[in-house]
Design a protein around this motif. Structure first.
Motif, PDB file in Angstrom:
ATOM      1  N   PRO A 107      -8.933   0.796   7.244  1.00 28.43           N
ATOM      2  CA  PRO A 107      -7.791   0.299   6.464  1.00 28.43           C
ATOM      3  C   PRO A 107      -7.133   1.376   5.601  1.00 28.43           C
ATOM      4  N   SER A 108      -7.853   2.491   5.346  1.00 28.64           N
ATOM      5  CA  SER A 108      -7.320   3.522   4.455  1.00 28.64           C
ATOM      6  C   SER A 108      -6.967   4.831   5.136  1.00 28.64           C
ATOM      7  N   THR A 120       0.063  14.174  12.147  1.00 28.71           N
ATOM      8  CA  THR A 120      -0.149  13.796  10.745  1.00 28.71           C
ATOM      9  C   THR A 120      -1.564  13.254  10.538  1.00 28.71           C
ATOM     10  N   LEU A 121      -2.051  13.409   9.318  1.00 28.38           N
ATOM     11  CA  LEU A 121      -3.327  12.835   8.897  1.00 28.38           C
ATOM     12  C   LEU A 121      -3.174  12.423   7.442  1.00 28.38           C
ATOM     13  N   GLY A 122      -3.534  11.166   7.148  1.00 26.91           N
ATOM     14  CA  GLY A 122      -3.321  10.715   5.788  1.00 26.91           C
ATOM     15  C   GLY A 122      -4.171   9.517   5.411  1.00 26.91           C
ATOM     16  N   GLY A 123      -3.913   9.033   4.209  1.00 30.65           N
ATOM     17  CA  GLY A 123      -4.642   7.879   3.699  1.00 30.65           C
ATOM     18  C   GLY A 123      -3.751   6.966   2.900  1.00 30.65           C
ATOM     19  N   ARG A 124      -4.132   5.675   2.829  1.00 34.76           N
ATOM     20  CA  ARG A 124      -3.397   4.673   2.043  1.00 34.76           C
ATOM     21  C   ARG A 124      -4.347   4.046   1.039  1.00 34.76           C
ATOM     22  N   PHE A 125      -3.820   3.678  -0.101  1.00 32.98           N
ATOM     23  CA  PHE A 125      -4.668   3.064  -1.121  1.00 32.98           C
ATOM     24  C   PHE A 125      -3.880   2.015  -1.907  1.00 32.98           C
ATOM     25  N   GLU A 132      -3.754  -4.652  15.372  1.00 29.94           N
ATOM     26  CA  GLU A 132      -3.192  -4.137  14.121  1.00 29.94           C
ATOM     27  C   GLU A 132      -3.723  -2.765  13.731  1.00 29.94           C
ATOM     28  N   LYS A 133      -4.108  -1.983  14.721  1.00 33.05           N
ATOM     29  CA  LYS A 133      -4.558  -0.612  14.465  1.00 33.05           C
ATOM     30  C   LYS A 133      -3.491   0.430  14.788  1.00 33.05           C
ATOM     31  N   LYS A 183       0.833  -1.194   0.000  1.00 32.80           N
ATOM     32  CA  LYS A 183       0.000   0.000   0.000  1.00 32.80           C
ATOM     33  C   LYS A 183       0.869   1.246   0.000  1.00 32.80           C
ATOM     34  N   VAL A 184       0.433   2.217  -0.764  1.00 28.89           N
ATOM     35  CA  VAL A 184       1.102   3.516  -0.759  1.00 28.89           C
ATOM     36  C   VAL A 184       0.119   4.545  -0.227  1.00 28.89           C
TER      37      VAL A 184
END
Length: 212
Positions: A167-168, A207-212, A122-123, A42-43
């Motif tokens: 998850p994202s 930080t705040l972000g997302g993975r896809f 796993e969180k 995942k990136v």
């Protein structure tokens, strides 16, 4: 004096380039040994806001200031990740010899490798990281003479914690200390005291972000 900053930066870039080339020679075989799966990697992208300041003689001449950054990262293996990002920061100059409102602007680009386990179902992921980067320190016009523009190589050391809401989507916090190499932006201001510019850079960010 200025040549030292350029030489330090060029040496760091050369070292990173040589390391990358060496690693690429056996990349496919190493990926197999480490169970790397490109389809499952995942990136993501995150935005960070924070505050921090210089230490040492550089810190004596500047105040704590805000920072903002954007980072792209990937998690090739379960406990190991990499990221590349850019960051900007304003550090007000605290010197009675110049007028108020003058500042040092830092523009940074860097790479970092991170390692840490997934815990709490796993969180949550605590991690440590180390990397390499380059910053350009730009001095406002009213401070020139005592202060000067400068390229500075950096070795960032970080510790942080990320939490996955889904998850994202994730958020986190990070503390980092950057070892500065070849800094000379305050040599003129320190001419009659310490002489050279010394110290590092200590920052704290959310930080705040997302993975896809």
């Amino acid at each position: 004096m200025k040549a030292r900053s350029w030489m330090g930066g060029l040496a760091l870039v050369s070292l990173c380039t040589a390391g990358a080339a060496t690693a690429a020679i056996d990349a496919s075989r190493m990926a197999g040994r480490l169970n790397y799966d490109a389809d499952r990697t995942k990136v993501g992208v995150d935005v960070r806001l924070g505050v921090g300041g210089l230490t040492g003689s550089a810190g004596d001449r500047t105040k704590v200031g805000p920072l903002v950054g954007v980072t792209a990262g990937a998690q090739p293996w379960r406990n190991f990740g990499v990221e590349a990002g850019v960051e900007g920061q304003r550090l007000a100059i605290d010197d009675v010899r110049i007028g108020s409102g003058e500042a040092l602007y830092r523009y940074n680009a860097g790479l970092m490798a991170k390692a840490g386990p997934l815990i709490a179902q796993e969180k949550m992921r605590p991690y440590v990281g180390v990397g390499a980067g380059m910053s350009y320190y730009n001095i406002t016009n009213g401070a020139t003479g005592l202060y000067s523009n400068d390229f500075v190589a950096e070795v960032p050391l970080a510790a942080g914690l990320d939490y996955r809401f889904t998850p994202s989507i994730f958020a986190g916090a990070r503390a980092s200390y950057r070892v500065l190499v070849g800094q000379e932006f305050a040599d003129g201001a320190n001419a009659f005291t310490t002489g050279d510019t010394s110290g590092g850079l200590l920052n704290f960010a959310a930080t705040l972000g997302g993975r896809f």
